[in-house]
Design an enzyme around this catalytic site. Structure first.
Site, mmCIF file in Angstrom:
data_model
loop_
_atom_site.group_PDB
_atom_site.id
_atom_site.type_symbol
_atom_site.label_atom_id
_atom_site.label_comp_id
_atom_site.label_asym_id
_atom_site.label_seq_id
_atom_site.Cartn_x
_atom_site.Cartn_y
_atom_site.Cartn_z
ATOM 1 C CB SER A 118 -5.869 -3.050 1.159
ATOM 2 O OG SER A 118 -6.954 -2.281 1.529
ATOM 3 C CG HIS A 139 -2.905 0.436 4.574
ATOM 4 N ND1 HIS A 139 -2.510 -0.833 4.945
ATOM 5 C CD2 HIS A 139 -4.230 0.338 4.335
ATOM 6 C CE1 HIS A 139 -3.547 -1.645 4.934
ATOM 7 N NE2 HIS A 139 -4.608 -0.957 4.568
ATOM 8 C CD GLU A 151 1.152 -1.724 6.331
ATOM 9 O OE1 GLU A 151 0.006 -1.781 5.828
ATOM 10 O OE2 GLU A 151 1.878 -2.722 6.447
ATOM 11 C CG ASN A 189 -4.299 -6.007 4.304
ATOM 12 O OD1 ASN A 189 -5.109 -6.436 5.114
ATOM 13 N ND2 ASN A 189 -4.356 -4.781 3.827
HETATM 14 N N1 LIG Z 1 -12.465 -1.312 3.860
HETATM 15 C C1 LIG Z 1 -11.387 -1.375 4.616
HETATM 16 O O1 LIG Z 1 -11.434 -1.853 5.761
HETATM 17 C C2 LIG Z 1 -10.071 -0.814 4.117
HETATM 18 C C3 LIG Z 1 -9.020 -0.653 5.043
HETATM 19 C C4 LIG Z 1 -7.832 -0.054 4.597
HETATM 20 C C5 LIG Z 1 -7.686 0.331 3.267
HETATM 21 N N2 LIG Z 1 -8.727 0.142 2.395
HETATM 22 C C6 LIG Z 1 -8.532 0.595 1.004
HETATM 23 O O2 LIG Z 1 -9.160 1.871 0.870
HETATM 24 C C7 LIG Z 1 -9.638 2.041 -0.477
HETATM 25 C C8 LIG Z 1 -11.112 2.343 -0.450
HETATM 26 O O3 LIG Z 1 -11.776 1.234 0.144
HETATM 27 P P1 LIG Z 1 -13.253 1.384 0.756
HETATM 28 O O4 LIG Z 1 -13.468 0.184 1.608
HETATM 29 O O5 LIG Z 1 -13.440 2.764 1.315
HETATM 30 O O6 LIG Z 1 -14.120 1.239 -0.598
HETATM 31 P P2 LIG Z 1 -15.658 1.618 -0.850
HETATM 32 O O7 LIG Z 1 -16.137 0.659 -1.871
HETATM 33 O O8 LIG Z 1 -16.393 1.760 0.444
HETATM 34 O O9 LIG Z 1 -15.566 3.115 -1.497
HETATM 35 C C9 LIG Z 1 -14.916 3.401 -2.699
HETATM 36 C C10 LIG Z 1 -15.458 4.723 -3.231
HETATM 37 O O10 LIG Z 1 -14.643 5.102 -4.359
HETATM 38 C C11 LIG Z 1 -15.489 5.745 -5.295
HETATM 39 N N3 LIG Z 1 -14.822 5.749 -6.601
HETATM 40 C C12 LIG Z 1 -14.604 4.721 -7.468
HETATM 41 N N4 LIG Z 1 -13.946 5.155 -8.566
HETATM 42 C C13 LIG Z 1 -13.718 6.484 -8.382
HETATM 43 C C14 LIG Z 1 -13.081 7.495 -9.164
HETATM 44 N N5 LIG Z 1 -12.536 7.222 -10.336
HETATM 45 N N6 LIG Z 1 -13.056 8.757 -8.676
HETATM 46 C C15 LIG Z 1 -13.605 9.056 -7.477
HETATM 47 N N7 LIG Z 1 -14.232 8.144 -6.689
HETATM 48 C C16 LIG Z 1 -14.281 6.874 -7.136
HETATM 49 C C17 LIG Z 1 -16.783 4.925 -5.263
HETATM 50 O O11 LIG Z 1 -17.877 5.663 -5.783
HETATM 51 C C18 LIG Z 1 -16.912 4.657 -3.741
HETATM 52 O O12 LIG Z 1 -17.682 5.653 -3.091
HETATM 53 C C19 LIG Z 1 -9.274 0.750 -1.234
HETATM 54 O O13 LIG Z 1 -8.056 0.935 -1.893
HETATM 55 C C20 LIG Z 1 -9.148 -0.263 -0.089
HETATM 56 O O14 LIG Z 1 -8.291 -1.333 -0.409
HETATM 57 C C21 LIG Z 1 -9.913 -0.409 2.774
#
Ligand SMILES: NC(=O)c1ccc[n+]([C@@H]2O[C@H](COP(=O)([O-])OP(=O)(O)OC[C@H]3O[C@@H](n4cnc5c(N)ncnc54)[C@H](O)[C@@H]3O)[C@@H](O)[C@H]2O)c1
Length: 295
Positions: A118, A139, A151, A189
């Site tokens: 993000s 993104h 994005e 963001n």
């Molecule tokens: N939540 C949102 O609305 C949103 C929107 C756009 C982008 N993002 C981005 O997407 C990414 C994921 O966010 P999310 O909300 O899905 O997080 P989340 O916490 O729901 O999920 C993250 C997952 O990554 C796994 N993980 C951690 N370390 C790991 C590794 N070394 N190898 C494999 N898996 C691993 C965890 O076990 C978990 O299941 C982040 O970079 C976040 O900034 C989030």
């Protein structure tokens, strides 16, 4: 490209895997936690059933989508044969740098390495690999199967060829890609998070309550969701880490996270995923109830 690996099976990873599988790609979904993989597959099935009920897909398409998916707990196994790897692991710079170092060793030089971060610098992530021209930001927005925007963030060294291929790949998923450059928070963001932070400051300073702030923004600005509800939906920990990246990256106090947000994350009130944020959430109920701290 036909073979994709998605690393991280959380909120975003399951949506990204679902979308690629639905559009005919073979998807390897990878997570260190088997529980996250199980939950992701259950969520994908539930979301496919919803699409089926709304007649957006057929029963055959649902079966085909599920058959395009496989799951792995080892990155080395999951990325075998992938032409594009999309990292969607936890928003933490150490985790991402370590993963990209590992991908650099495991993947052939022709493989494109994308991140769904993000806010973390694409140029920084690319700098730990031998092929920074192949690293790009992809993104997606939450929920991925529904939201049209991707994005596309070019790092300092991302090549034109890789950018074009990723724009085309996004279009193959019936998404609308928008190309931007790599500065803190990119575009989405950089604009959204100061608004959410300002909404939290308005609550913190007692300008108005949770419902009142969200109602003003929903009815006054025609936003489908108020900023406090949206923060709960994104995850308050994710919002805090993005604001910290903006604050550090620009060195401008206007991005300083509101102390109330910091307190809530410390208290593990992370929004929907923890069951409480500005609102409290009961599984199976759609009613929006303001959390007891704010009543
Ligand atoms: N939540 C949102 O609305 C949103 C929107 C756009 C982008 N993002 C981005 O997407 C990414 C994921 O966010 P999310 O909300 O899905 O997080 P989340 O916490 O729901 O999920 C993250 C997952 O990554 C796994 N993980 C951690 N370390 C790991 C590794 N070394 N190898 C494999 N898996 C691993 C965890 O076990 C978990 O299941 C982040 O970079 C976040 O900034 C989030």
């Amino acid at each position: 490209m036909k073979n994709i690996a998605v690393i991280g099976a959380g909120t975003m990873g399951n949506g990204i895997a679902h979308t690629f599988a639905q559009f005919g790609y073979k998807v390897a979904l990878i997570d260190i936690a088997q529980t996250s993989l199980d939950k992701a597959v259950a969520t994908i099935e539930k979301n496919l059933d919803r699409q089926l009920a709304k007649e957006r897909i057929t029963a055959d398409e649902k079966a085909q989508t599920l058959s395009n998916l496989s799951t792995f707990t080892e990155v080395a196994e999951g990325v075998k044969g992938a032409e594009l790897v999309i990292e969607a692991a936890t928003e933490n710079i150490e985790i991402k740098l370590k993963l990209f170092q590992q991908l650099d060793e495991l993947c052939d030089a022709s493989v494109i390495l994308a991140t769904n971060t993000s806010s973390i610098s694409i140029t920084k992530i690319a700098s730990v690999t031998q092929c920074p021209d192949k690293v790009i930001g992809m993104h997606f927005m939450n929920p991925v199967p529904v939201m049209k925007l991707v994005e596309i963030i070019r790092g300092y060294e991302t090549s034109d060829e890789v950018t074009e291929l990723i724009m085309e790949t996004s279009e193959s998923l019936k998404k609308i890609p928008v190309e931007v450059n790599d500065y803190p928070g990119f575009v989405a963001n950089r604009i959204l998070m100061p608004m959410i932070n300002e909404a939290i400051y308005s609550l913190y300073e007692g300008v108005a309550g949770v419902n009142e702030i969200d109602t003003v923004m929903k009815l006054g600005m025609a936003h489908p969701m108020g900023p406090l509800q949206l923060a709960d939906f994104i995850g308050l920990d994710v919002c805090l880490s993005i604001l910290e990246v903006l604050h550090d990256g620009f060195g401008n106090p206007k991005y300083a996270p509101c102390p109330l947000l910091v307190n809530m994350v410390t208290a593990k009130k992370l929004g929907i995923k923890s069951g409480e944020g500005f609102y409290s959430y009961t599984p199976g109920s759609k009613e929006l109830v303001v959390a007891s701290n704010f009543k």
